[in-house]
Structure formats: C-alpha cells, structure tokens
Design an enzyme around this catalytic site. Structure first.
Site, mmCIF file in Angstrom:
data_model
loop_
_atom_site.group_PDB
_atom_site.id
_atom_site.type_symbol
_atom_site.label_atom_id
_atom_site.label_comp_id
_atom_site.label_asym_id
_atom_site.label_seq_id
_atom_site.Cartn_x
_atom_site.Cartn_y
_atom_site.Cartn_z
ATOM 1 N N GLU A 255 17.540 -3.553 -3.722
ATOM 2 C CA GLU A 255 17.504 -2.467 -4.478
ATOM 3 C C GLU A 255 17.090 -1.259 -3.754
ATOM 4 O O GLU A 255 17.193 -0.227 -4.231
ATOM 5 C CB GLU A 255 16.213 -3.319 -5.507
ATOM 6 C CG GLU A 255 15.970 -1.903 -6.143
ATOM 7 C CD GLU A 255 14.529 -0.895 -6.147
ATOM 8 O OE1 GLU A 255 14.752 -0.081 -6.945
ATOM 9 O OE2 GLU A 255 14.203 -0.591 -5.302
ATOM 10 N N GLU A 256 16.532 -1.663 -2.660
ATOM 11 C CA GLU A 256 15.418 -0.229 -1.632
ATOM 12 C C GLU A 256 16.288 0.479 -1.524
ATOM 13 O O GLU A 256 16.330 1.855 -1.628
ATOM 14 C CB GLU A 256 14.363 -1.238 -1.210
ATOM 15 C CG GLU A 256 12.897 -1.668 -1.278
ATOM 16 C CD GLU A 256 12.052 -0.821 -2.856
ATOM 17 O OE1 GLU A 256 12.661 0.122 -2.653
ATOM 18 O OE2 GLU A 256 11.087 -0.952 -2.942
ATOM 19 N N ASP B 189 5.527 -3.550 -4.817
ATOM 20 C CA ASP B 189 7.451 -3.674 -5.349
ATOM 21 C C ASP B 189 8.029 -4.684 -4.033
ATOM 22 O O ASP B 189 8.432 -4.050 -2.938
ATOM 23 C CB ASP B 189 7.207 -1.938 -5.011
ATOM 24 C CG ASP B 189 8.280 -1.814 -5.007
ATOM 25 O OD1 ASP B 189 9.161 -2.093 -5.334
ATOM 26 O OD2 ASP B 189 8.770 -0.677 -4.110
ATOM 27 N N ASP C 250 9.275 -3.716 -12.099
ATOM 28 C CA ASP C 250 9.480 -2.954 -11.188
ATOM 29 C C ASP C 250 9.046 -1.628 -10.828
ATOM 30 O O ASP C 250 8.758 -1.046 -10.334
ATOM 31 C CB ASP C 250 11.045 -2.847 -10.762
ATOM 32 C CG ASP C 250 10.899 -1.948 -9.119
ATOM 33 O OD1 ASP C 250 10.510 -2.803 -8.672
ATOM 34 O OD2 ASP C 250 11.983 -1.402 -8.602
ATOM 35 N N HIS D 182 13.291 -6.816 -7.853
ATOM 36 C CA HIS D 182 14.143 -7.446 -7.159
ATOM 37 C C HIS D 182 13.369 -7.803 -5.880
ATOM 38 O O HIS D 182 12.222 -7.849 -5.693
ATOM 39 C CB HIS D 182 14.710 -5.813 -6.540
ATOM 40 C CG HIS D 182 13.283 -5.085 -5.847
ATOM 41 N ND1 HIS D 182 12.366 -4.382 -4.831
ATOM 42 C CD2 HIS D 182 13.303 -3.875 -6.966
ATOM 43 C CE1 HIS D 182 11.930 -3.879 -4.629
ATOM 44 N NE2 HIS D 182 11.898 -2.709 -6.129
HETATM 45 ZN ZN LIG Z 1 10.804 -1.956 -6.813
#
Ligand SMILES: [Zn+2]
Length: 438
Positions: A326-327, A292, A354, A280
């Site tokens: 995504e988060e 991340d 991820d 992501h």
């Molecule tokens: Zn992630």
C-alpha cells in the site's frame, strides 16, 4: 499502543461484520437489526475477554519488524500470516502473487554546515532519488506554503528549499510532502526538505512517499523534524544564511515478488457475494509498522477469527485481505481489482482499517443513501462503540480503497449497476487525531 485499546475497536468491527451479513436491501426499517443483537453481544464479549489481538500484533511486529515492499521481512510476514490464518481455521486461505516495487533507503544524513554545525534528524521521503555520493550542499530557502514558493520562485534556483508548512492535520498537510519535490524542482531547487507531516515532538522525522512527475526533473527529498525546521526558519528570519549538506542514497531495485494474503469465512446462503475487509501488511522501513498498519490487519483479521471461533457463519462470504504494497505503489490493491474484475459487482461492502485503533472518532463512508441507512441502523446496535459520526469521505484519502473503488467501479459500469441496485459501500474507520498517518 495500549493493550486495552484494541478490544473496543474489534468489537465494533465484529459487530458490523456480523450485521452486514444480513440481506439488508430486502429489509425495511431499523427493526431488522435487532435480530443481530445477540450475535453482536457474543462477539463483543469474545473480543473484550482477553488481549489476544494485542498479542498477535506484538508477535507480528516483534518477529518480522518493519515490512517495506521487496524486503525479506515482508515476505516472511506474509508467509506467517497465511500459515496463521490456516491455523485459525479460516476458509480458502491462500496468497495471490503481486510484483511490487523495491525501493531501498540506504544511508542518509543532513546537517547545517555553518557554525555551529548541526546534524539534523532526517528521513528520506519514500521513493526519493539519491544525491551524488558526496551529497549536495546548498543554501536553504524557507517557504511556508506552495503559494509562498510560487511567489518567490525566482529565489529558489540552486538552493535546497525547505517547506516549513504549519501542520494542521494529516489529510490537509500531507500534500506538502507528496508534492514537495515537484514544486521545488519546478522552481529550480537542487533538493527539498519538508517539515515532517505530524505534530512536533522529540525531534522525530516522519517518512512517507514523495511524488515525482515526468515534467520536472526528480530532486532528492527528505523530511526533517519540526524542531530542526523551526531552527532553520529562525536563523534565516534573523538574517543568517543557512547552508545544508544533504546525502541520500534512496534508489529503486528491480521489482520483487510479493503477495496479498486472503482468508475467508464462506457464506451460508450467498457465498458468491463478498464482504471485503482488511488492512495493509506492508509498512515503511522505519519503526515497526505497528500503527501503520499492523493494527489494521490484526483487528480486521480478529473479527473474522472470532466469528469462526464462535461458529458464526454469515449469509455472505467475508473475505479478509491483507494487502501488500500500500505504502509505495498500491500494487496489491490494483492486482486484486484486476484479478476480480469480472466479479467486481459481487462485492457488496468493503472496509479498510488504516487509521490506527485507539478510540475511533469517525466512520468515513462512501456509498448510496440506502447503504448509509444500513450503516446507521448497525450503529444503533453499537453497544460501546465510540464512533460519533459518519462522514462523507470513505474512499477518497485512502489509497487502497481509492485504487480498488476506482478500478472496481470501472467494472461496475453498465447494466449491472442498474440491474443490481444493491448498496455498494466502503467504510473507513478513522481516528481524528493529528499525525496518525495512514
Ligand atoms: Zn497505512
């Protein structure tokens, strides 16, 4: 992040991708995989030959910074990624529009107001509601678990509940963050603090999303450092009352336009069949979004770039997707699943990276036994691959794959599943390390 850590991961990925382009279902025995040894070796050599991946990651994070959905940073990073994929020579590079939530953190602070006053290091949890502008001030009630909170729910009314759960690992402990506001709100608390979901160190708070439910009024929620959580717990254990002032400004603005970024290597024999991979491109709004999930998109992208560069054309189409949002919404994954619902069964394999790219420790996998055996055969080619085990948890904890698989699976139900008994697998590469939040 160490420069040298990325190439081993890239080589693993590259090797797997190359191998998964084989018509595995039609093969029998592990011998089929030997035909790919030379290809895998070339990819490994290319991946370990320089620090290209690290340089690209640093370009992404230095130039665009963190990339929360709805921000200019993310929009600019998406444009850069599409442009750079084109320069890499990938096929069919394009963006696919997605409307995403736009949560804004605003200013935030918390302090223990009893003498001595003690400002705390905090981060509002992603999606938190705001306090009134002047903040809230209340006594703190410390609990160590949801069960503890349930047992003492009568004490929580009007207080700020501190969930001071012991950190074990991310997957097990994260529920205390996501479920904090609901549990404390249900007990009548006016706010909730969570011990950061990660190992203690340097008084570092760790953000991440909080879930609100329609059956309980939303209360402000923030993470504090383990050190501050311990301080409050110690004070209360000694019989002190601890009073905290908490100010949060988190709020939602109207949805914003964003996009998934897509690039491919067209398959030479079965171009309609898709091997899907990616990570992501969005991140939380603190830090640089490197671990991340900058690394996730770079390593999957790097695998495709190297195949293109080396002139390796797979039998099936390899589709790289850099997912947006995504988060705090997984809208990118949902949009993809909707867009490709009619061709869902053309997806023969999906991989989401991820979990960091240090030394991968596990290989999470969901799929049929046949697919699992293929993965085992691929791993036999592993060269310097570091994975030591395959575990049964490919999709479950991972947002994008959970969303994708959930939605794609709906489309798969019916005759296609029977008529096309090809393995449908997804793979998650994990680092078995505390605090590596996905
Ligand atoms: Zn992630």
């Amino acid at each position: 992040m160490e420069t040298r850590r990325i190439p081993p991961f890239v080589l693993c990925l590259a090797a797997i991708l190359a191998l998964l382009t084989v018509n595995a279902a039609a093969q029998s025995g592990p011998g089929w995989v030997a035909a790919y040894r030379e290809t895998a070796t070339r990819l490994i050599k290319a991946a370990t030959g320089d620090d290209f991946a690290w340089q690209r990651l640093s370009e992404l994070t230095d130039t665009y910074g963190n990339r929360l959905a709805g921000t200019d940073n993310l929009t600019r990073a998406i444009a850069w990624a599409a442009d750079t994929m084109r320069k890499d020579g990938l096929d069919n590079v394009h963006t696919e529009r997605v409307m995403v939530p736009h949560w804004v953190r605003g200013r935030e602070s918390a302090e223990i107001v009893d003498p001595p006053r003690h400002p705390m290091a905090i981060l509002g949890l992603g999606g938190t509601v705001a306090t009134p502008p002047a903040g809230i001030e209340a006594d703190v009630m410390v609990v160590e678990s949801f069960n503890d909170l349930r047992m003492r729910a009568g004490e929580a009314r009007g207080k700020i509940v501190l969930l001071n759960e012991a950190f074990t690992n991310y997957a097990d402990t994260v529920t205390y963050r996501t479920g904090s506001a609901r549990a404390a709100g249900q007990a009548g608390a006016v706010g909730v603090l969570v011990r950061s979901v990660g190992p203690i160190g340097l008084r570092t708070p760790h953000t991440g999303s909080v879930n609100y439910q329609s059956d309980v009024a939303a209360i402000p929620a923030a993470a504090i450092s383990g050190e501050d959580a311990n301080r409050i717990a110690r004070l209360i254990a000694r019989g002190h009352k601890v009073r905290v002032h908490l100010t949060l400004e988190g709020h939602n603005e109207p949805d914003a336009e964003s996009a998934n970024v897509v690039g491919e290597i067209r398959g030479r024999e079965r171009p309609e069949e898709i091997v899907l991979l990616g990570g992501h491109i969005d991140s939380w709004d603190v830090g640089a979004g490197a671990s991340d999930d900058g690394v996730g998109i770079i390593v999957t992208w790097e695998a495709v770039r190297l195949m293109k560069k080396l002139g390796i054309q797979p039998r099936r189409t390899i589709r790289l997707v850099l997912w947006t949002n995504e988060e705090n919404g997984t809208r990118g994954a949902a949009a993809y699943a909707e867009r490709y619902a009619t061709t869902a069964t053309n997806h023969v394999f999906a991989l989401e990276a991820d979990s960091g790219v240090f030394e991968p420790a596990r290989f999470g996998f969901s799929g049929s036994l046949a697919a699992r055996n293929i993965i085992r055969s691929v791993l036999a080619l592993k060269a310097r691959i570091l994975w030591t085990e395959i575990v049964e948890r490919g999709a479950e904890p991972w947002q994008i794959l959970s969303t994708l698989l959930g939605l794609l699976e709906l489309a798969k139900l019916g005759e296609l599943r029977v008529a096309q008994p090809r393995p449908f697998a997804n793979v998650e590469i994990s680092r078995d390390t505390a605090g590596e939040a996905a």
